[in-house]
Write a protein that holds these residues in place. Sequence first.
Motif, short mmCIF file in Angstrom:
data_model
loop_
_atom_site.label_atom_id
_atom_site.label_comp_id
_atom_site.label_asym_id
_atom_site.label_seq_id
_atom_site.Cartn_x
_atom_site.Cartn_y
_atom_site.Cartn_z
N ARG A 44 0.83 -1.21 0.00
CA ARG A 44 0.00 0.00 0.00
C ARG A 44 0.87 1.26 0.00
O ARG A 44 0.56 2.24 -0.69
N LEU A 45 1.94 1.23 0.77
CA LEU A 45 2.83 2.40 0.83
C LEU A 45 3.55 2.60 -0.49
O LEU A 45 3.68 3.75 -0.97
N LEU A 46 4.04 1.54 -1.09
CA LEU A 46 4.75 1.64 -2.36
C LEU A 46 3.83 2.17 -3.46
O LEU A 46 4.22 3.03 -4.26
N ARG A 47 2.61 1.69 -3.48
CA ARG A 47 1.66 2.17 -4.50
C ARG A 47 1.26 3.62 -4.24
O ARG A 47 1.13 4.41 -5.16
N HIS A 48 1.08 3.97 -2.97
CA HIS A 48 0.71 5.34 -2.62
C HIS A 48 1.80 6.31 -3.02
O HIS A 48 1.53 7.44 -3.43
N ALA A 49 3.06 5.86 -2.93
CA ALA A 49 4.20 6.72 -3.26
C ALA A 49 4.54 6.69 -4.75
O ALA A 49 5.44 7.42 -5.19
N GLY A 50 3.84 5.87 -5.50
CA GLY A 50 4.09 5.81 -6.94
C GLY A 50 5.37 5.09 -7.31
O GLY A 50 5.97 5.38 -8.36
N VAL A 51 5.81 4.15 -6.47
CA VAL A 51 7.04 3.42 -6.75
C VAL A 51 6.78 2.34 -7.80
O VAL A 51 5.80 1.59 -7.70
N ASN A 52 7.65 2.26 -8.78
CA ASN A 52 7.55 1.24 -9.83
C ASN A 52 8.25 -0.02 -9.32
O ASN A 52 9.46 -0.14 -9.40
N PHE A 53 7.49 -0.94 -8.78
CA PHE A 53 8.07 -2.11 -8.13
C PHE A 53 7.45 -3.40 -8.67
O PHE A 53 6.46 -3.39 -9.38
N HIS A 122 13.28 -1.80 4.43
CA HIS A 122 12.09 -1.03 4.05
C HIS A 122 12.03 0.33 4.72
O HIS A 122 11.53 1.29 4.13
N THR A 123 12.57 0.46 5.94
CA THR A 123 12.54 1.77 6.58
C THR A 123 13.47 2.77 5.89
O THR A 123 13.20 3.97 5.90
N GLN A 124 14.55 2.28 5.28
CA GLN A 124 15.44 3.17 4.53
C GLN A 124 14.72 3.73 3.30
O GLN A 124 14.81 4.92 3.00
N LEU A 125 14.03 2.86 2.59
CA LEU A 125 13.28 3.31 1.41
C LEU A 125 12.15 4.24 1.81
O LEU A 125 11.94 5.29 1.17
N LEU A 126 11.43 3.89 2.87
CA LEU A 126 10.32 4.74 3.32
C LEU A 126 10.82 6.11 3.77
O LEU A 126 10.17 7.13 3.51
N ALA A 127 11.98 6.15 4.43
CA ALA A 127 12.55 7.43 4.84
C ALA A 127 12.88 8.29 3.62
O ALA A 127 12.63 9.50 3.61
N ASP A 128 13.43 7.67 2.58
CA ASP A 128 13.73 8.39 1.34
C ASP A 128 12.45 8.95 0.71
O ASP A 128 12.42 10.08 0.23
N LEU A 129 11.40 8.14 0.71
CA LEU A 129 10.13 8.57 0.10
C LEU A 129 9.49 9.71 0.90
O LEU A 129 8.88 10.62 0.33
N LYS A 134 6.91 12.03 -1.18
CA LYS A 134 6.06 11.06 -1.87
C LYS A 134 5.15 10.29 -0.92
O LYS A 134 4.28 9.53 -1.37
N LEU A 135 5.35 10.48 0.37
CA LEU A 135 4.47 9.86 1.35
C LEU A 135 3.95 10.94 2.31
O LEU A 135 4.22 10.90 3.52
N PRO A 136 3.23 11.92 1.79
CA PRO A 136 2.69 12.98 2.65
C PRO A 136 1.47 12.50 3.41
O PRO A 136 0.77 11.60 2.97
N ALA A 137 1.25 13.10 4.55
CA ALA A 137 0.05 12.76 5.31
C ALA A 137 -1.18 13.24 4.55
O ALA A 137 -1.17 14.27 3.89
N VAL A 138 -2.23 12.45 4.63
CA VAL A 138 -3.48 12.81 3.97
C VAL A 138 -4.09 14.01 4.68
O VAL A 138 -4.15 14.05 5.91
N ALA A 139 -4.49 15.02 3.92
CA ALA A 139 -5.07 16.24 4.50
C ALA A 139 -6.26 15.89 5.39
O ALA A 139 -7.16 15.16 5.00
#
Length: 274
Positions: A44-53, A122-129, A134-139
């Motif tokens: 879900r996080l990868l898709r939300h961030a638009g990562v091509n995986f 995964h936390t390294q990638l998430l920190a980069d995003l 690319k992983l902003p909190a939803v308004a």
Amino acid sequence: MSLPPDLPAAPTCKENPSFDILYWVGCAASYDRRAQRIARAMVRLLRHAGVNFAILGKEEKCTGDSARRLGDEFLFQELATANIETLNKYHVKRIVAHCPHCVNALLKDYAQFGGHYEVVHHTQLLADLIRAGKLPAVAGTMVPETGPVTYHDPCYLARVNGIHEAPREVLNTAIGGQSLCEMKRNRAGTSCCGAGGGRMWMEEDPKKRVSTQRAGEALATGAKTVATGCPFCLTMMTDGVAANGAEVRVLDIAELLVERLGLNPAPAATAPTL
């Protein structure tokens, strides 16, 4: 390897040959019903961030980490050779894994057999995003009330590979500025959960379980949520918390971030309870 039956929209390498990063799901998230939630959160996080995986799907085998740590070098080399052949077939360059044991095997052990890849936790990638926006909190999303949170550094992440700031960076985003209570033994000085080095598969004296002691250290901080960054640690800390008679949540950092971003799907009536 059997993958979570309802892993949301995770394309295989065959389905998405132009992928940028391979998500290594691992044994725990393939077979353990609790650890499967980590894989779902990551997708879900990868898709939300638009990562091509992409994932390997049924072509993914165990990395062989536990086999090597327990002394079965033949089995380890058999698994490593097969996995390297598959990874090279798809021209894999970058791999993300949520299991520190998989990270260590893919990064260090496989290099001994010609498997050279960029491997990140995964936390390294998430920190980069997060840094890239690319992983902003939803308004309008309210920060979940996690209560005080403590983080257990996995040995194979912090002590073996020196990764301890990225998890905290992601965790601070996930808990929205709420209190992070550090245990006395943390980062490179962390304590084992009791599962590393193949001990996940060994019997222990119930009165001397490392997991019970480590969970006791986590509970002593006053935390109401224990965050982990390893499926082995997740299991051991959950058992340790129960052994201490406490009722606190034990979640992977990815799961906490999914909560923060409001990406948890509405429960379906037909969905299995995990």
